[in-house]
Design a protein around this motif. Structure first.
Motif, PDB file in Angstrom:
ATOM      1  N   ARG A 188       0.696  -1.186   0.016  1.00 16.85           N
ATOM      2  CA  ARG A 188       0.134   0.004  -0.030  1.00 16.85           C
ATOM      3  C   ARG A 188       0.927   1.312  -0.043  1.00 16.85           C
ATOM      4  NH1 ARG A 188      -3.596  -1.688   5.030  1.00 16.85           N
ATOM      5  NH2 ARG A 188      -1.175  -2.074   5.932  1.00 16.85           N
ATOM      6  N   SER A 189       0.289   2.448  -0.351  1.00 18.20           N
ATOM      7  CA  SER A 189       0.770   3.608  -0.384  1.00 18.20           C
ATOM      8  C   SER A 189       0.957   4.537   0.881  1.00 18.20           C
ATOM      9  CB  SER A 189       0.504   4.384  -1.679  1.00 18.20           C
ATOM     10  OG  SER A 189       0.801   5.856  -1.614  1.00 18.20           O
ATOM     11  N   PRO A 190       1.665   5.261   1.344  1.00 18.73           N
ATOM     12  CA  PRO A 190       1.603   6.192   2.307  1.00 18.73           C
ATOM     13  C   PRO A 190       0.719   7.205   2.097  1.00 18.73           C
ATOM     14  CG  PRO A 190       3.939   6.537   1.289  1.00 18.73           C
ATOM     15  CD  PRO A 190       3.193   5.389   0.469  1.00 18.73           C
ATOM     16  N   ASN A 191       0.355   7.575   0.644  1.00 16.01           N
ATOM     17  CA  ASN A 191      -0.368   8.638   0.316  1.00 16.01           C
ATOM     18  C   ASN A 191      -1.964   8.625   0.465  1.00 16.01           C
ATOM     19  OD1 ASN A 191       2.306   9.707  -0.507  1.00 16.01           O
ATOM     20  ND2 ASN A 191       2.015   9.103  -2.519  1.00 16.01           N
ATOM     21  N   TYR A 192      -2.446   7.683   1.522  1.00 15.91           N
ATOM     22  CA  TYR A 192      -3.561   7.572   1.702  1.00 15.91           C
ATOM     23  C   TYR A 192      -3.872   7.610   3.316  1.00 15.91           C
ATOM     24  CZ  TYR A 192      -4.521   5.764  -3.207  1.00 15.91           C
ATOM     25  OH  TYR A 192      -4.657   5.790  -4.503  1.00 15.91           O
ATOM     26  N   ILE A 201      -9.207   6.213  15.527  1.00 13.52           N
ATOM     27  CA  ILE A 201      -8.499   7.342  15.050  1.00 13.52           C
ATOM     28  C   ILE A 201      -7.914   7.030  13.499  1.00 13.52           C
ATOM     29  CG2 ILE A 201      -6.207   6.268  16.131  1.00 13.52           C
ATOM     30  CD1 ILE A 201      -5.729   9.165  17.154  1.00 13.52           C
ATOM     31  N   LYS A 202      -7.777   8.246  13.122  1.00  9.11           N
ATOM     32  CA  LYS A 202      -7.369   8.210  11.657  1.00  9.11           C
ATOM     33  C   LYS A 202      -5.892   8.408  11.563  1.00  9.11           C
ATOM     34  CE  LYS A 202     -11.317   9.563   9.050  1.00  9.11           C
ATOM     35  NZ  LYS A 202     -11.990  10.440   7.952  1.00  9.11           N
ATOM     36  N   VAL A 203      -4.888   7.558  10.666  1.00  2.00           N
ATOM     37  CA  VAL A 203      -3.618   7.598  10.856  1.00  2.00           C
ATOM     38  C   VAL A 203      -3.091   8.087   9.525  1.00  2.00           C
ATOM     39  CG1 VAL A 203      -1.607   5.749  10.948  1.00  2.00           C
ATOM     40  CG2 VAL A 203      -3.607   5.420  12.058  1.00  2.00           C
ATOM     41  N   PHE A 204      -2.218   9.012   9.681  1.00  2.00           N
ATOM     42  CA  PHE A 204      -1.489   9.791   8.522  1.00  2.00           C
ATOM     43  C   PHE A 204      -0.268   9.434   8.472  1.00  2.00           C
ATOM     44  CE2 PHE A 204      -4.439  13.286  10.234  1.00  2.00           C
ATOM     45  CZ  PHE A 204      -5.658  12.958   9.581  1.00  2.00           C
ATOM     46  N   MET A 205       0.102   8.997   7.350  1.00  2.00           N
ATOM     47  CA  MET A 205       1.467   8.235   7.031  1.00  2.00           C
ATOM     48  C   MET A 205       2.430   9.001   6.305  1.00  2.00           C
ATOM     49  SD  MET A 205       0.498   5.425   8.373  1.00  2.00           S
ATOM     50  CE  MET A 205       1.660   4.134   7.955  1.00  2.00           C
ATOM     51  N   ARG A 206       3.522   9.386   6.922  1.00  2.00           N
ATOM     52  CA  ARG A 206       4.617   9.921   6.439  1.00  2.00           C
ATOM     53  C   ARG A 206       5.038   9.439   4.995  1.00  2.00           C
ATOM     54  NH1 ARG A 206      10.599  12.068   7.373  1.00  2.00           N
ATOM     55  NH2 ARG A 206      11.196   9.868   7.565  1.00  2.00           N
ATOM     56  N   ASN A 207       5.132  10.181   3.971  1.00  2.00           N
ATOM     57  CA  ASN A 207       6.118   9.946   2.781  1.00  2.00           C
ATOM     58  C   ASN A 207       7.464  10.196   3.089  1.00  2.00           C
ATOM     59  OD1 ASN A 207       7.270   9.839  -0.016  1.00  2.00           O
ATOM     60  ND2 ASN A 207       5.332   9.958  -0.753  1.00  2.00           N
ATOM     61  N   ASN A 246       2.039  13.264   2.686  1.00  2.00           N
ATOM     62  CA  ASN A 246       2.744  14.022   4.081  1.00  2.00           C
ATOM     63  C   ASN A 246       4.039  14.250   4.043  1.00  2.00           C
ATOM     64  OD1 ASN A 246      -0.275  14.147   4.922  1.00  2.00           O
ATOM     65  ND2 ASN A 246      -0.039  11.684   5.278  1.00  2.00           N
ATOM     66  N   LEU A 247       4.373  15.346   4.164  1.00  2.00           N
ATOM     67  CA  LEU A 247       5.846  15.764   4.224  1.00  2.00           C
ATOM     68  C   LEU A 247       5.986  16.172   5.778  1.00  2.00           C
ATOM     69  CD1 LEU A 247       6.021  17.841   0.950  1.00  2.00           C
ATOM     70  CD2 LEU A 247       6.298  15.325   1.101  1.00  2.00           C
ATOM     71  N   PHE A 248       6.945  15.476   6.336  1.00  2.00           N
ATOM     72  CA  PHE A 248       7.044  15.781   7.689  1.00  2.00           C
ATOM     73  C   PHE A 248       8.720  15.763   7.852  1.00  2.00           C
ATOM     74  CE2 PHE A 248       4.126  16.388  11.180  1.00  2.00           C
ATOM     75  CZ  PHE A 248       4.864  16.904  12.164  1.00  2.00           C
ATOM     76  N   MET A 249       9.358  16.701   8.573  1.00  2.00           N
ATOM     77  CA  MET A 249      10.864  16.649   8.677  1.00  2.00           C
ATOM     78  C   MET A 249      10.952  17.389   9.968  1.00  2.00           C
ATOM     79  SD  MET A 249      11.584  18.961   5.229  1.00  2.00           S
ATOM     80  CE  MET A 249       9.995  17.949   4.677  1.00  2.00           C
ATOM     81  N   ASN A 291     -11.116  14.820   6.946  1.00  2.00           N
ATOM     82  CA  ASN A 291     -12.134  14.835   6.028  1.00  2.00           C
ATOM     83  C   ASN A 291     -12.165  13.627   5.033  1.00  2.00           C
ATOM     84  OD1 ASN A 291     -13.482  17.123   7.201  1.00  2.00           O
ATOM     85  ND2 ASN A 291     -12.278  18.437   5.620  1.00  2.00           N
ATOM     86  N   HIS A 292     -10.902  13.091   4.594  1.00  2.00           N
ATOM     87  CA  HIS A 292     -10.726  11.751   3.763  1.00  2.00           C
ATOM     88  C   HIS A 292     -11.427  10.717   4.356  1.00  2.00           C
ATOM     89  CE1 HIS A 292      -8.421  13.911   0.511  1.00  2.00           C
ATOM     90  NE2 HIS A 292      -7.671  14.553   1.711  1.00  2.00           N
ATOM     91  N   ASP A 293     -12.022   9.829   3.836  1.00  2.00           N
ATOM     92  CA  ASP A 293     -12.279   8.472   4.093  1.00  2.00           C
ATOM     93  C   ASP A 293     -11.031   7.652   4.488  1.00  2.00           C
ATOM     94  OD1 ASP A 293     -15.222   9.120   4.191  1.00  2.00           O
ATOM     95  OD2 ASP A 293     -15.254   8.381   2.145  1.00  2.00           O
ATOM     96  N   SER A 294     -10.968   6.848   5.375  1.00  2.00           N
ATOM     97  CA  SER A 294      -9.952   5.688   5.507  1.00  2.00           C
ATOM     98  C   SER A 294     -10.198   4.885   4.319  1.00  2.00           C
ATOM     99  CB  SER A 294     -10.056   5.128   7.104  1.00  2.00           C
ATOM    100  OG  SER A 294      -9.855   6.226   7.914  1.00  2.00           O
TER     101      SER A 294
END
Length: 404
Positions: A188-192, A201-207, A246-249, A291-294
């Motif tokens: 799967r891609s981190p871009n979802y 809880i929703k999980v946001f994956m860092r690219n 998601n860009l995180f640094m 607001n995005h669906d998981s």
């Protein structure tokens, strides 16, 4: 495609590397800070980072927010700032804290929740009582210093598993960031947007590939993509597929890890315009990603905790060798006597000793990971271990004497 840009902003209280037991002989709890921690070294590093990174980068962010706020697209960023840094800015560099406050007042800037002491408290126990206390402390700090109430969480160094997610959800957070590691995502891609196992809880994956292109590779002239321009980077983002990238640094990327002469400030200055020039890209803050669906669930068991650190992206940067584990165990065992003492000074020292950087400095990895550890610590792992051990040993003695 939503582009979510986040920065982790943190500085520890560094230990006095020359501490010896005699320095603390006969001292009361309220006096221990001055002998356990190196105030001159902390001030020196903070001044340098403030001048090279915080002040210029904050100004660039603010200029871009103002530049694009009246246009069809707008620039947005998320900031996760530790309580230990807020304390040091209040003490040594209030003008930098004021610049963060100016940013926090803008609706396009979102502050995230984390542990006040940027600690490993989320790993301590099933109940995570200390973790809960530190998160609440950080929430109070965000409210008192910036007038903000975080909705989305970023645990120390992106440490994450199902249990942590459930605990964070129980605290009222609706989303949490972590690393888009292959062992978690598989094909799967981190871009979802994903959902945690065991909680809503929703999980946001860092690219991490795109994030590390800036965080680690920007000034590497041996990199086949050097030099990295804002236009080239925006084109890569435009080619990404999914709901969000998601860009995180580390915020220190912009002027400290990559010095101003590298062009990193120009990159940050021009990136928003280049992104907004692409019709398929827009900036979004973490709360908007809710607001995005998981699309699926991510399952990270407690024994396979993920982080964003080093190549293994696990807990090994802090707990990977015996030196680190001995110190970690000693620190955890102090929780009950420290809290039993009821002394706020002892509790403060114990929590400052929890800052994850202290254990990070003891990592023994070689290669590029070792270079990163060495850059942060400016000492060998064994030197870091000896200093930490001496201080924790003396502190334990002080706590037990206080209780006797």
């Amino acid at each position: 495609m939503d582009v979510c840009v986040g920065f982790e902003v943190h500085q520890p209280y560094r230990l006095d590397r020359g501490f010896v037991k005699e320095k603390a002989e006969g001292m009361q709890p309220e006096e221990l800070f001055e002998v356990y921690f190196d105030s001159d070294w902390n001030r020196e590093i903070l001044n340098r980072v403030a001048e090279q990174c915080y002040l210029p980068a904050n100004e660039i962010l603010l200029q871009n927010i103002e530049k694009f706020e009246d246009e069809d697209g707008c620039f947005k960023v998320a900031i996760s700032i530790s309580g230990t840094l807020v304390e040091q800015l209040e003490k040594y560099y209030p003008e930098v804290l004021d610049s963060f406050k100016r940013l926090a007042k803008r609706e396009n800037v979102e502050l995230l929740g984390q542990t006040y002491y940027h600690s490993l408290a989320s790993l301590y126990s099933i109940g995570r009582r200390e973790f809960l206390e530190q998160v609440r402390m950080h929430e109070d700090c965000m409210e008192n210093s910036f007038g903000c109430e975080p909705k989305v969480f970023e645990n120390t160094e992106f440490l994450y598993n199902n249990s942590i997610a459930k605990t964070v959800s129980g605290l009222g957070y609706e989303g949490v960031f972590t690393e888009g590691a292959e062992r978690v995502l598989g094909w799967r891609s981190p871009n979802y947007v994903y959902q945690a196992v065991g909680s809503d809880i929703k999980v946001f994956m860092r690219n991490y590939r795109l994030s590390d292109d800036v965080g680690f590779r920007f000034s590497n002239q041996d990199w086949n993509e050097w030099p990295l321009t804002a236009g080239k980077y925006a084109a890569w983002l435009s080619e990404a597929q999914g709901q969000c990238v998601n860009l995180f640094m580390d915020y220190e990327t912009f002027g400290e890890y990559h010095w101003p002469v590298s062009g990193i400030h120009d990159f940050l200055r021009h990136l928003p315009g280049e992104v907004l020039a692409r019709d398929n890209l827009r900036f979004a803050n973490p709360s908007e990603l809710l607001n995005h669906d998981s699309v699926d669930r991510v399952n990270v068991k407690d024994y396979d905790t993920v982080s964003w650190a080093d190549e293994n992206r696990d807990t090994s940067p802090w707990l990977g060798n015996e030196l680190q584990r001995v110190c970690y165990k000693s620190l955890k065992e102090l929780e009950r006597p420290v809290k039993k003492s009821g002394d706020e000074n002892l509790l403060k020292i114990w929590r400052l000793l929890q800052v994850s950087d202290h254990l990070y400095y003891m990592a023994l990895e070689g290669g590029s990971a070792g270079e990163v550890h060495g850059y942060f610590s400016q000492q060998t792992a064994k030197e870091a271990f000896r200093a930490y051990s001496r201080i924790v040993s003396d502190f334990r003695e002080k706590v037990l004497n206080y209780l006797s």
